[in-house]
Design a protein around this motif. Structure first.
Motif, PDB file in Angstrom:
ATOM      1  N   ARG A   1     -89.475 -21.192  40.543  1.00 37.02           N
ATOM      2  CA  ARG A   1     -89.272 -19.740  40.472  1.00 37.02           C
ATOM      3  C   ARG A   1     -90.609 -19.010  40.558  1.00 37.02           C
ATOM      4  O   ARG A   1     -91.655 -19.571  40.209  1.00 37.02           O
ATOM      5  CB  ARG A   1     -88.587 -19.357  39.144  1.00 37.02           C
ATOM      6  CG  ARG A   1     -87.188 -19.940  38.967  1.00 37.02           C
ATOM      7  CD  ARG A   1     -86.189 -19.273  39.882  1.00 37.02           C
ATOM      8  NE  ARG A   1     -84.834 -19.776  39.687  1.00 37.02           N
ATOM      9  CZ  ARG A   1     -83.872 -19.700  40.592  1.00 37.02           C
ATOM     10  NH1 ARG A   1     -84.106 -19.145  41.760  1.00 37.02           N
ATOM     11  NH2 ARG A   1     -82.653 -20.165  40.336  1.00 37.02           N
TER      12      ARG A   1
ATOM     13  N   SER B   1     -92.661 -16.874  45.389  1.00 36.56           N
ATOM     14  CA  SER B   1     -91.205 -16.833  45.597  1.00 36.56           C
ATOM     15  C   SER B   1     -90.678 -18.252  45.485  1.00 36.56           C
ATOM     16  O   SER B   1     -91.271 -19.166  46.075  1.00 36.56           O
ATOM     17  CB  SER B   1     -90.847 -16.318  47.000  1.00 36.56           C
ATOM     18  OG  SER B   1     -91.081 -14.943  47.146  1.00 36.56           O
TER      19      SER B   1
ATOM     20  N   THR C   1     -86.816 -20.717  45.058  1.00 35.10           N
ATOM     21  CA  THR C   1     -85.355 -20.700  45.026  1.00 35.10           C
ATOM     22  C   THR C   1     -84.820 -22.111  45.271  1.00 35.10           C
ATOM     23  O   THR C   1     -85.567 -23.046  45.540  1.00 35.10           O
ATOM     24  CB  THR C   1     -84.798 -19.731  46.098  1.00 35.10           C
ATOM     25  OG1 THR C   1     -83.415 -19.483  45.840  1.00 35.10           O
ATOM     26  CG2 THR C   1     -84.935 -20.279  47.505  1.00 35.10           C
TER      27      THR C   1
ATOM     28  N   SER D   1     -85.075 -27.553  45.921  1.00 37.00           N
ATOM     29  CA  SER D   1     -85.842 -26.322  45.691  1.00 37.00           C
ATOM     30  C   SER D   1     -87.062 -26.212  46.606  1.00 37.00           C
ATOM     31  O   SER D   1     -87.739 -27.203  46.888  1.00 37.00           O
ATOM     32  CB  SER D   1     -86.290 -26.257  44.231  1.00 37.00           C
ATOM     33  OG  SER D   1     -86.968 -25.045  43.993  1.00 37.00           O
TER      34      SER D   1
ATOM     35  N   ALA E   1     -90.449 -23.290  47.595  1.00 40.52           N
ATOM     36  CA  ALA E   1     -91.179 -22.127  47.092  1.00 40.52           C
ATOM     37  C   ALA E   1     -92.317 -21.772  48.034  1.00 40.52           C
ATOM     38  O   ALA E   1     -92.823 -22.613  48.785  1.00 40.52           O
ATOM     39  CB  ALA E   1     -91.735 -22.409  45.691  1.00 40.52           C
TER      40      ALA E   1
END
Length: 359
Positions: A292, A309, A311, A319, A321
């Motif tokens: 995150r 950023s 997610t 995940s 980023a």
């Protein structure tokens, strides 16, 4: 009171979950963010982007003004409708906003972010002093982004009178058809169109797209799609305190011609000469967990960075980023997830383009 776009009733009709976004009531999803994401990657989805701000720049000094205002050079735009992505910088080289500018016949159209509208307009007006230019905001135009492998085909089906114009559009070009404007641009890593429509006609157009099988998609899917595509979000991945050289936007700076003195140039040249301390990278976490924004990135023996950023990627099933890390970072680092250091891979952006993994 938050503002509402001309499609607000359509969002409610489709059971859109409404949230405040930059002072606008916007749908975050219509039930399933993952399904909306996959619709764009596999077929076609549409977003209400009417909250974006359209500003037309005209007058004899329009080009000279934009050459001072923007880090990229509008003189590169040789044919009508061709578009350019650029940062609009402050004197310290920080990013006031990122925007798209289209070269029209004797004037330019710019599209800026909604969350930065007021400061953008103030800045643009302040910098216009001494130039013979007019800045005209176009609030009467709504905007719909239709994205995905079937997007262009379906828009041509719904708007047959614009089919020839759409077929002729090059990537990153936009052209008018009567009082509509069709641009082959987007924020998802898929092909598609961003269409400016008079707000009195946009609800009917949205309904026609729905009827043709285009899925409505909200801000949630827009965020996972743009992150997979390695595209910056203003306020997360860059802002007024971050230089484009540290935000993966070095390619948007036109250093030549050397005599073009755009705002922020001196600060960027000094930063470049001193050696840029941080760089933007992609991170991939193939174990469980989700990265995150604002989590700390630890690069052993080098220093610390930060996720800007992060997610869960529906296309990759783990995940991802975007992070700003020390320039000497190699191909691995660690992310502090709730006090535990988790090893992650460092990759070059983007993660996904046209539905395909890129690393």
């Amino acid at each position: 009171m938050a503002k509402q776009t001309a499609l607000y009733a359509k969002h409610l009709e489709a059971n859109g979950k409404i949230v405040d976004f930059g002072g606008w009531d916007m749908p975050v999803n219509y039930g399933s963010q993952i399904q909306e994401h996959q619709a764009v990657r596999q077929h076609a989805g549409m977003f209400d982007v009417s909250h974006m701000t359209i500003v037309d720049v005209a007058g004899v000094d329009a080009k000279a003004y934009l050459q001072k205002l923007l880090a990229n050079d509008v003189d590169k735009l040789k044919e009508t409708g061709k578009a350019l992505y650029s940062g609009m910088l402050n004197a310290n080289g920080g990013v006031i906003d990122d925007l798209i500018v289209y070269k029209m016949d004797g004037w330019y159209r710019t599209v800026v972010n909604c969350s930065t509208r007021e400061k953008d307009l103030e800045w643009m007006a302040a910098q216009s002093k001494g130039f013979d230019v007019s800045l005209t905001e176009r609030p009467e135009l709504a905007m719909v982004a239709v994205q995905g492998p079937k997007a262009i085909e379906l828009v041509k089906q719904v708007k047959p009178e614009a089919a020839d114009l759409i077929s002729g559009l090059k990537i990153f070009q936009g052209l008018p058809k009567a009082n509509w404007f069709f641009a082959r641009t987007g924020y998802t890593g898929e092909d598609g169109l961003e269409i400016m429509v008079p707000d009195t006609e946009v609800a009917a157009f949205w309904q026609q797209l729905l009827d043709a099988g285009v899925a409505p998609a909200g801000l949630g899917a827009r965020d996972t799609l743009r992150l997979e595509a390695g595209m910056n979000l203003y306020g997360n991945d860059m802002d007024e305190n971050v230089s484009p050289l540290q935000a993966g936007m070095g390619w948007t700076i036109a250093w030549e011609p050397a005599e073009r003195n755009f705002i922020g140039r001196a600060a960027l040249e000094a930063e470049k000469a001193a050696g840029v301390a941080m760089k933007q990278v992609g991170l991939v976490m193939e174990t469980r967990g989700v990265m995150r924004a604002h989590q700390k990135v630890v690069v052993e023996g080098v220093g610390d960075g930060e996720i800007t950023s992060g997610t869960f990627s529906p296309s990759l099933d783990y995940s991802i980023a975007i992070a700003r890390v020390p320039a000497a970072t190699g191909d691995s680092c660690m992310v502090d997830v709730r006090g535990k250091l988790v090893p992650v891979r460092v990759v070059k952006l983007p993660f996904v383009r046209n539905g395909q993994k890129q690393f």
